[in-house]
Design a protein around this motif. Structure first.
Motif, PDB file in Angstrom:
ATOM      1  N   HIS A 192     -53.696  -8.980 -44.214  1.00  0.00           N
ATOM      2  CA  HIS A 192     -52.760  -8.409 -43.236  1.00  0.00           C
ATOM      3  C   HIS A 192     -53.329  -8.409 -41.818  1.00  0.00           C
ATOM      4  CE1 HIS A 192     -49.162  -6.308 -42.093  1.00  0.00           C
ATOM      5  NE2 HIS A 192     -49.863  -5.361 -41.502  1.00  0.00           N
ATOM      6  N   TYR A 193     -54.621  -8.147 -41.682  1.00  0.00           N
ATOM      7  CA  TYR A 193     -55.170  -7.933 -40.348  1.00  0.00           C
ATOM      8  C   TYR A 193     -56.056  -9.051 -39.807  1.00  0.00           C
ATOM      9  CZ  TYR A 193     -53.507  -3.150 -40.564  1.00  0.00           C
ATOM     10  OH  TYR A 193     -52.697  -2.050 -40.636  1.00  0.00           O
ATOM     11  N   ASP A 194     -56.481  -9.984 -40.633  1.00  0.00           N
ATOM     12  CA  ASP A 194     -57.507 -10.927 -40.198  1.00  0.00           C
ATOM     13  C   ASP A 194     -57.051 -12.372 -40.377  1.00  0.00           C
ATOM     14  OD1 ASP A 194     -59.816 -12.371 -39.672  1.00  0.00           O
ATOM     15  OD2 ASP A 194     -61.126 -11.038 -40.811  1.00  0.00           O
ATOM     16  N   ALA A 195     -56.609 -12.983 -39.285  1.00  0.00           N
ATOM     17  CA  ALA A 195     -56.146 -14.376 -39.336  1.00  0.00           C
ATOM     18  C   ALA A 195     -57.277 -15.333 -39.668  1.00  0.00           C
ATOM     19  CB  ALA A 195     -55.507 -14.759 -38.004  1.00  0.00           C
ATOM     20  N   TYR A 196     -58.515 -14.985 -39.309  1.00  0.00           N
ATOM     21  CA  TYR A 196     -59.662 -15.838 -39.650  1.00  0.00           C
ATOM     22  C   TYR A 196     -59.914 -15.800 -41.151  1.00  0.00           C
ATOM     23  CZ  TYR A 196     -60.369 -15.569 -34.624  1.00  0.00           C
ATOM     24  OH  TYR A 196     -60.184 -15.628 -33.273  1.00  0.00           O
ATOM     25  N   PHE A 197     -59.805 -14.625 -41.748  1.00  0.00           N
ATOM     26  CA  PHE A 197     -59.979 -14.538 -43.201  1.00  0.00           C
ATOM     27  C   PHE A 197     -58.874 -15.307 -43.926  1.00  0.00           C
ATOM     28  CE2 PHE A 197     -59.274 -12.768 -47.380  1.00  0.00           C
ATOM     29  CZ  PHE A 197     -60.541 -12.848 -47.916  1.00  0.00           C
ATOM     30  N   ARG A 198     -57.661 -15.304 -43.376  1.00  0.00           N
ATOM     31  CA  ARG A 198     -56.572 -16.056 -44.019  1.00  0.00           C
ATOM     32  C   ARG A 198     -56.914 -17.542 -44.096  1.00  0.00           C
ATOM     33  NH1 ARG A 198     -53.166 -12.332 -41.201  1.00  0.00           N
ATOM     34  NH2 ARG A 198     -52.612 -13.848 -39.597  1.00  0.00           N
ATOM     35  N   VAL A 199     -57.619 -18.088 -43.095  1.00  0.00           N
ATOM     36  CA  VAL A 199     -58.051 -19.487 -43.146  1.00  0.00           C
ATOM     37  C   VAL A 199     -58.957 -19.702 -44.355  1.00  0.00           C
ATOM     38  CG1 VAL A 199     -59.398 -21.274 -41.959  1.00  0.00           C
ATOM     39  CG2 VAL A 199     -57.808 -19.833 -40.661  1.00  0.00           C
ATOM     40  N   ILE A 200     -59.894 -18.781 -44.568  1.00  0.00           N
ATOM     41  CA  ILE A 200     -60.801 -18.880 -45.722  1.00  0.00           C
ATOM     42  C   ILE A 200     -60.014 -18.758 -47.021  1.00  0.00           C
ATOM     43  CG2 ILE A 200     -62.757 -17.795 -46.902  1.00  0.00           C
ATOM     44  CD1 ILE A 200     -63.700 -16.895 -44.058  1.00  0.00           C
ATOM     45  N   PHE A 201     -59.077 -17.805 -47.070  1.00  0.00           N
ATOM     46  CA  PHE A 201     -58.265 -17.611 -48.277  1.00  0.00           C
ATOM     47  C   PHE A 201     -57.496 -18.885 -48.615  1.00  0.00           C
ATOM     48  CE2 PHE A 201     -54.184 -16.603 -50.229  1.00  0.00           C
ATOM     49  CZ  PHE A 201     -54.589 -15.891 -51.352  1.00  0.00           C
ATOM     50  N   TYR A 202     -56.854 -19.496 -47.628  1.00  0.00           N
ATOM     51  CA  TYR A 202     -56.071 -20.707 -47.886  1.00  0.00           C
ATOM     52  C   TYR A 202     -56.974 -21.864 -48.316  1.00  0.00           C
ATOM     53  CZ  TYR A 202     -52.185 -18.191 -45.769  1.00  0.00           C
ATOM     54  OH  TYR A 202     -51.215 -17.254 -45.497  1.00  0.00           O
ATOM     55  N   HIS A 203     -58.189 -21.916 -47.776  1.00  0.00           N
ATOM     56  CA  HIS A 203     -59.124 -22.942 -48.235  1.00  0.00           C
ATOM     57  C   HIS A 203     -59.477 -22.711 -49.703  1.00  0.00           C
ATOM     58  CE1 HIS A 203     -62.240 -25.993 -47.926  1.00  0.00           C
ATOM     59  NE2 HIS A 203     -63.020 -25.167 -48.608  1.00  0.00           N
ATOM     60  N   ARG A 204     -59.694 -21.450 -50.072  1.00  0.00           N
ATOM     61  CA  ARG A 204     -60.087 -21.123 -51.446  1.00  0.00           C
ATOM     62  C   ARG A 204     -58.988 -21.447 -52.453  1.00  0.00           C
ATOM     63  NH1 ARG A 204     -65.495 -20.901 -51.218  1.00  0.00           N
ATOM     64  NH2 ARG A 204     -66.338 -19.065 -50.179  1.00  0.00           N
ATOM     65  N   ILE A 205     -57.721 -21.238 -52.079  1.00  0.00           N
ATOM     66  CA  ILE A 205     -56.643 -21.461 -53.058  1.00  0.00           C
ATOM     67  C   ILE A 205     -56.246 -22.933 -53.142  1.00  0.00           C
ATOM     68  CG2 ILE A 205     -55.784 -19.103 -52.818  1.00  0.00           C
ATOM     69  CD1 ILE A 205     -53.411 -20.217 -51.209  1.00  0.00           C
ATOM     70  N   GLY A 206     -56.684 -23.747 -52.195  1.00  0.00           N
ATOM     71  CA  GLY A 206     -56.399 -25.182 -52.243  1.00  0.00           C
ATOM     72  C   GLY A 206     -55.166 -25.574 -51.454  1.00  0.00           C
ATOM     73  N   PRO A 207     -55.060 -26.868 -51.128  1.00  0.00           N
ATOM     74  CA  PRO A 207     -53.996 -27.333 -50.222  1.00  0.00           C
ATOM     75  C   PRO A 207     -52.583 -27.182 -50.774  1.00  0.00           C
ATOM     76  CG  PRO A 207     -55.282 -29.191 -51.056  1.00  0.00           C
ATOM     77  CD  PRO A 207     -55.977 -27.945 -51.502  1.00  0.00           C
ATOM     78  N   VAL A 208     -52.413 -27.315 -52.093  1.00  0.00           N
ATOM     79  CA  VAL A 208     -51.056 -27.228 -52.655  1.00  0.00           C
ATOM     80  C   VAL A 208     -50.527 -25.803 -52.543  1.00  0.00           C
ATOM     81  CG1 VAL A 208     -49.654 -27.484 -54.732  1.00  0.00           C
ATOM     82  CG2 VAL A 208     -51.409 -29.191 -54.191  1.00  0.00           C
ATOM     83  N   LEU A 209     -51.310 -24.839 -53.007  1.00  0.00           N
ATOM     84  CA  LEU A 209     -50.876 -23.442 -52.912  1.00  0.00           C
ATOM     85  C   LEU A 209     -50.777 -22.993 -51.458  1.00  0.00           C
ATOM     86  CD1 LEU A 209     -52.843 -21.811 -55.880  1.00  0.00           C
ATOM     87  CD2 LEU A 209     -50.424 -22.406 -55.779  1.00  0.00           C
ATOM     88  N   LYS A 210     -51.657 -23.530 -50.604  1.00  0.00           N
ATOM     89  CA  LYS A 210     -51.575 -23.193 -49.179  1.00  0.00           C
ATOM     90  C   LYS A 210     -50.229 -23.624 -48.606  1.00  0.00           C
ATOM     91  CE  LYS A 210     -53.473 -24.314 -44.668  1.00  0.00           C
ATOM     92  NZ  LYS A 210     -54.412 -25.130 -43.909  1.00  0.00           N
ATOM     93  N   LEU A 211     -49.752 -24.802 -48.991  1.00  0.00           N
ATOM     94  CA  LEU A 211     -48.444 -25.260 -48.510  1.00  0.00           C
ATOM     95  C   LEU A 211     -47.320 -24.325 -48.937  1.00  0.00           C
ATOM     96  CD1 LEU A 211     -48.562 -29.133 -49.016  1.00  0.00           C
ATOM     97  CD2 LEU A 211     -48.358 -27.897 -46.860  1.00  0.00           C
ATOM     98  N   LEU A 212     -47.465 -23.741 -50.125  1.00  0.00           N
ATOM     99  CA  LEU A 212     -46.424 -22.862 -50.638  1.00  0.00           C
ATOM    100  C   LEU A 212     -46.402 -21.498 -49.976  1.00  0.00           C
ATOM    101  CD1 LEU A 212     -46.716 -23.663 -54.461  1.00  0.00           C
ATOM    102  CD2 LEU A 212     -44.981 -24.482 -52.852  1.00  0.00           C
ATOM    103  N   VAL A 213     -47.590 -20.934 -49.650  1.00  0.00           N
ATOM    104  CA  VAL A 213     -47.614 -19.554 -49.154  1.00  0.00           C
ATOM    105  C   VAL A 213     -48.139 -19.403 -47.732  1.00  0.00           C
ATOM    106  CG1 VAL A 213     -47.894 -18.646 -51.493  1.00  0.00           C
ATOM    107  CG2 VAL A 213     -49.916 -18.997 -50.078  1.00  0.00           C
ATOM    108  N   GLY A 214     -48.743 -20.435 -47.177  1.00  0.00           N
ATOM    109  CA  GLY A 214     -49.388 -20.292 -45.883  1.00  0.00           C
ATOM    110  C   GLY A 214     -48.483 -20.429 -44.687  1.00  0.00           C
ATOM    111  N   TRP A 215     -47.285 -20.924 -44.878  1.00  0.00           N
ATOM    112  CA  TRP A 215     -46.430 -21.232 -43.737  1.00  0.00           C
ATOM    113  C   TRP A 215     -45.895 -19.995 -43.024  1.00  0.00           C
ATOM    114  CZ3 TRP A 215     -41.428 -19.459 -44.158  1.00  0.00           C
ATOM    115  CH2 TRP A 215     -41.007 -19.111 -45.450  1.00  0.00           C
ATOM    116  N   TYR A 216     -45.659 -18.909 -43.745  1.00  0.00           N
ATOM    117  CA  TYR A 216     -45.056 -17.747 -43.093  1.00  0.00           C
ATOM    118  C   TYR A 216     -46.083 -16.702 -42.669  1.00  0.00           C
ATOM    119  CZ  TYR A 216     -45.445 -14.998 -47.405  1.00  0.00           C
ATOM    120  OH  TYR A 216     -45.906 -14.323 -48.496  1.00  0.00           O
TER     121      TYR A 216
END
Length: 198
Positions: free
Chosen positions: A63-87
């Motif tokens: 919720h509060y850390d856009a830098y951590f979200r980058v790490i989270f999306y890297h950890r879940i992989g590009p396919v899942l990132k496409l599904l949940v990272g856009w919003y």
């Protein structure tokens, strides 16, 4: 209760009000091997001054850390990132290529203008702002375990940064560094050797 703890408590309550935004993220968290991401979260636990379960700390950081979200999306992989990272995107100034292998426990507290274009990054690595790990003709850097990269560090080419190395702020590293060393300067040189921890 000190002001920092009070602020974290208030922020946690606000984050819980918006937990529904992160239901897709929690589903991704349940689907992946969580060990490395949990190790990342463990590096943040003492910063909150509360012993929070991983799932609560994940909500707080998403919720509060856009830098951590980058790490989270890297950890879940590009396919899942496409599904949940856009919003709920991560910080656009923090770049991690999808091919980069990163060990657990990455701590990147405010990685403005940071590019981690390395071959691999070990466990429990700390990266500060304005750091560039860059590719040259001879390859990309390999960062060992328990390495700390200060602000505005540039590590270029196929160099190996030994386990336990500290790279001082503003350094430009173009040669391999030995384990448990402190390096600094332009170009970076070994200025001290640390005692290896047992």
């Amino acid at each position: 209760m000190n002001s920092h703890k009070l602020r974290v408590l208030i922020e946690l309550q606000i984050a819980f009000l918006f937990f529904w935004l992160y239901v897709p993220h929690f589903i991704c968290y349940a689907l992946i091997d969580r060990r490395k991401l949990n190790a990342d979260l463990d590096r943040w636990k003492n910063k909150t001054h509360f012993k929070l379960p991983h799932i609560v700390l994940l909500l707080y950081k998403l919720h509060y850390d856009a830098y951590f979200r980058v790490i989270f999306y890297h950890r879940i992989g590009p396919v899942l990132k496409l599904l949940v990272g856009w919003y709920r995107p991560g910080a656009s100034t923090f770049r991690i290529p999808p091919s980069l292998k990163i060990g657990g426990g990455l701590y990147a507290p405010h990685c403005y203008a940071t590019v981690l274009n390395a071959n691999s990054i070990g466990e429990n690595v700390t990266v500060l702002q304005c750091t560039t790990l860059g590719k040259k003709a001879d390859g990309r850097p390999v960062i060992g375990d328990n390495v700390r990269l200060g602000a505005n560090v540039n590590i270029l080419g196929g160099v190996n940064i030994g386990d336990g190395t500290i790279v001082g702020a503003g350094s430009v590293v173009t040669k391999n560094t030995p384990p448990n060393s402190v390096v600094a300067g332009v170009p970076a040189r070994v200025i001290k050797m640390k005692e290896a921890s047992s």
